[in-house]
Design a protein around this motif. Structure first.
Motif, PDB file in Angstrom:
ATOM      1  N   ASP A 249      21.065  25.624  -2.148  1.00 19.58           N
ATOM      2  CA  ASP A 249      19.704  25.083  -2.034  1.00 19.58           C
ATOM      3  C   ASP A 249      19.725  23.686  -1.425  1.00 19.58           C
ATOM      4  OD1 ASP A 249      18.479  27.312  -3.076  1.00 19.58           O
ATOM      5  OD2 ASP A 249      18.331  26.527  -5.119  1.00 19.58           O
TER       6      ASP A 249
ATOM      7  N   SER B 135      24.609  29.724  11.873  1.00 13.49           N
ATOM      8  CA  SER B 135      24.667  30.939  11.064  1.00 13.49           C
ATOM      9  C   SER B 135      24.619  30.632   9.575  1.00 13.49           C
ATOM     10  CB  SER B 135      25.946  31.730  11.380  1.00 13.49           C
ATOM     11  OG  SER B 135      27.105  31.008  11.001  1.00 13.49           O
ATOM     12  N   TYR B 136      24.885  29.366   9.205  1.00 12.02           N
ATOM     13  CA  TYR B 136      24.856  28.975   7.796  1.00 12.02           C
ATOM     14  C   TYR B 136      23.457  28.581   7.329  1.00 12.02           C
ATOM     15  CZ  TYR B 136      29.964  28.839   7.564  1.00 12.02           C
ATOM     16  OH  TYR B 136      31.283  29.180   7.572  1.00 12.02           O
ATOM     17  N   ARG B 137      22.460  28.730   8.168  1.00 11.13           N
ATOM     18  CA  ARG B 137      21.106  28.351   7.776  1.00 11.13           C
ATOM     19  C   ARG B 137      20.500  29.345   6.783  1.00 11.13           C
ATOM     20  NH1 ARG B 137      18.459  24.478  10.855  1.00 11.13           N
ATOM     21  NH2 ARG B 137      17.021  24.490   9.082  1.00 11.13           N
ATOM     22  N   ASP B 138      21.142  30.490   6.603  1.00 12.79           N
ATOM     23  CA  ASP B 138      20.666  31.494   5.651  1.00 12.79           C
ATOM     24  C   ASP B 138      21.152  31.132   4.245  1.00 12.79           C
ATOM     25  OD1 ASP B 138      21.328  34.219   4.092  1.00 12.79           O
ATOM     26  OD2 ASP B 138      19.616  34.552   5.422  1.00 12.79           O
ATOM     27  N   LYS B 139      20.217  30.870   3.326  1.00 10.38           N
ATOM     28  CA  LYS B 139      20.571  30.388   1.995  1.00 10.38           C
ATOM     29  C   LYS B 139      21.377  31.405   1.194  1.00 10.38           C
ATOM     30  CE  LYS B 139      17.111  29.374  -0.696  1.00 10.38           C
ATOM     31  NZ  LYS B 139      15.995  28.606  -1.315  1.00 10.38           N
ATOM     32  N   SER B 140      21.019  32.677   1.268  1.00  6.91           N
ATOM     33  CA  SER B 140      21.748  33.698   0.510  1.00  6.91           C
ATOM     34  C   SER B 140      23.181  33.828   1.017  1.00  6.91           C
ATOM     35  CB  SER B 140      21.023  35.042   0.597  1.00  6.91           C
ATOM     36  OG  SER B 140      20.914  35.476   1.935  1.00  6.91           O
ATOM     37  N   GLN B 141      23.375  33.708   2.324  1.00  5.21           N
ATOM     38  CA  GLN B 141      24.720  33.755   2.894  1.00  5.21           C
ATOM     39  C   GLN B 141      25.542  32.557   2.440  1.00  5.21           C
ATOM     40  OE1 GLN B 141      26.307  35.999   4.345  1.00  5.21           O
ATOM     41  NE2 GLN B 141      28.009  35.055   5.454  1.00  5.21           N
TER      42      GLN B 141
ATOM     43  N   TYR C 121      20.436  23.887   2.294  1.00  7.60           N
ATOM     44  CA  TYR C 121      19.306  24.508   2.971  1.00  7.60           C
ATOM     45  C   TYR C 121      18.111  23.553   3.067  1.00  7.60           C
ATOM     46  CZ  TYR C 121      15.621  27.908   4.010  1.00  7.60           C
ATOM     47  OH  TYR C 121      14.573  28.571   4.583  1.00  7.60           O
TER      48      TYR C 121
ATOM     49  N   TYR D  44      18.997  20.121   5.301  1.00  9.61           N
ATOM     50  CA  TYR D  44      19.799  20.377   6.495  1.00  9.61           C
ATOM     51  C   TYR D  44      19.691  19.249   7.518  1.00  9.61           C
ATOM     52  CZ  TYR D  44      21.585  22.693  10.682  1.00  9.61           C
ATOM     53  OH  TYR D  44      22.282  22.988  11.824  1.00  9.61           O
TER      54      TYR D  44
END
Length: 206
Positions: free
Chosen positions: A119, A185-191, A122, A125
């Motif tokens: 969190d 590609s790391y902008r996805d919180k679940s990933q 994200y 950022y």
């Protein structure tokens, strides 16, 4: 009305062009409840970070920050003393919920830590990317180090001191943040959470 300066051991940083070195020392940032002062802090901080989007950190001086923010140099010095402290203030605003969320029943929960750290990356950022772009990862490291010290959660292991554990863990956290803000590609919180959990579990080891 409390207009005192609160001493905060957050790691003052020494900067020079093309090089960053750090030393931990006690520094002063305004922590009072004067509304005008608090609003000025936000204004100075926002102005400084906006300047950092267009200029090198080392090229920005206090006079320029004050002129852009529309405040006097006396106001700047009474609230921050140095521009390095503005960075620390920004870290405090970004991390205000992070430390409290680490603790679950008096212990660090890997699941809670993974969720909160994901969190944090994200939601912050842009600010974290700004720090990385200016080579200020040391500010992030020192902030986490002192926050973990305040939590008093690191008693150490049988043959490993708590200080070594903290440095190992925080080094991994700051390294992860550096990688995350430099890879879209790391902008996805679940990933992000999935990756952090895997790292905590040591699944990358044979």
């Amino acid at each position: 009305m409390n207009n005192t300066l609160t001493r905060v051991n957050v790691g003052s940083i020494i900067y020079s062009v093309g090089h960053v070195s750090g030393r931990r020392e006690v520094i002063e940032i305004y922590q009072g409840d004067n509304q005008t002062a608090l609003e000025s802090q936000k204004l100075i901080s926002n102005t400084f970070f906006e300047l950092m989007k267009h200029k090198k950190y080392s090229e920005i001086n206090i006079k320029e920050i004050c002129e852009k923010a529309g405040v006097s140099r006396q106001t700047f010095y009474s609230l921050f003393e140095t521009k390095e402290n503005v960075i620390v203030y920004g870290m405090g605003c970004s991390c205000s919920h992070l430390k409290a969320s680490y603790i679950k029943n008096g212990k660090i929960s890997a699941d809670v830590m993974s969720t909160v750290l994901a969190d944090f990356i994200y939601c912050n950022y842009d600010f974290l990317k700004l720090l990385m772009d200016h080579g200020l990862i040391c500010v992030l490291y020192d902030y986490f180090y002192n926050s973990f010290n305040e939590c008093k959660l690191w008693g150490g292991m049988k043959d490993i001191s708590g200080d070594i554990l903290k440095n190992f863990f925080i080094g991994g956290m700051t390294g992860l943040i550096k990688s995350a803000v430099n890879d879209p590609s790391y902008r996805d919180k679940s990933q992000l959470k999935y990756i952090i959990i895997k790292l905590f579990a040591g699944d990358y080891l044979e």
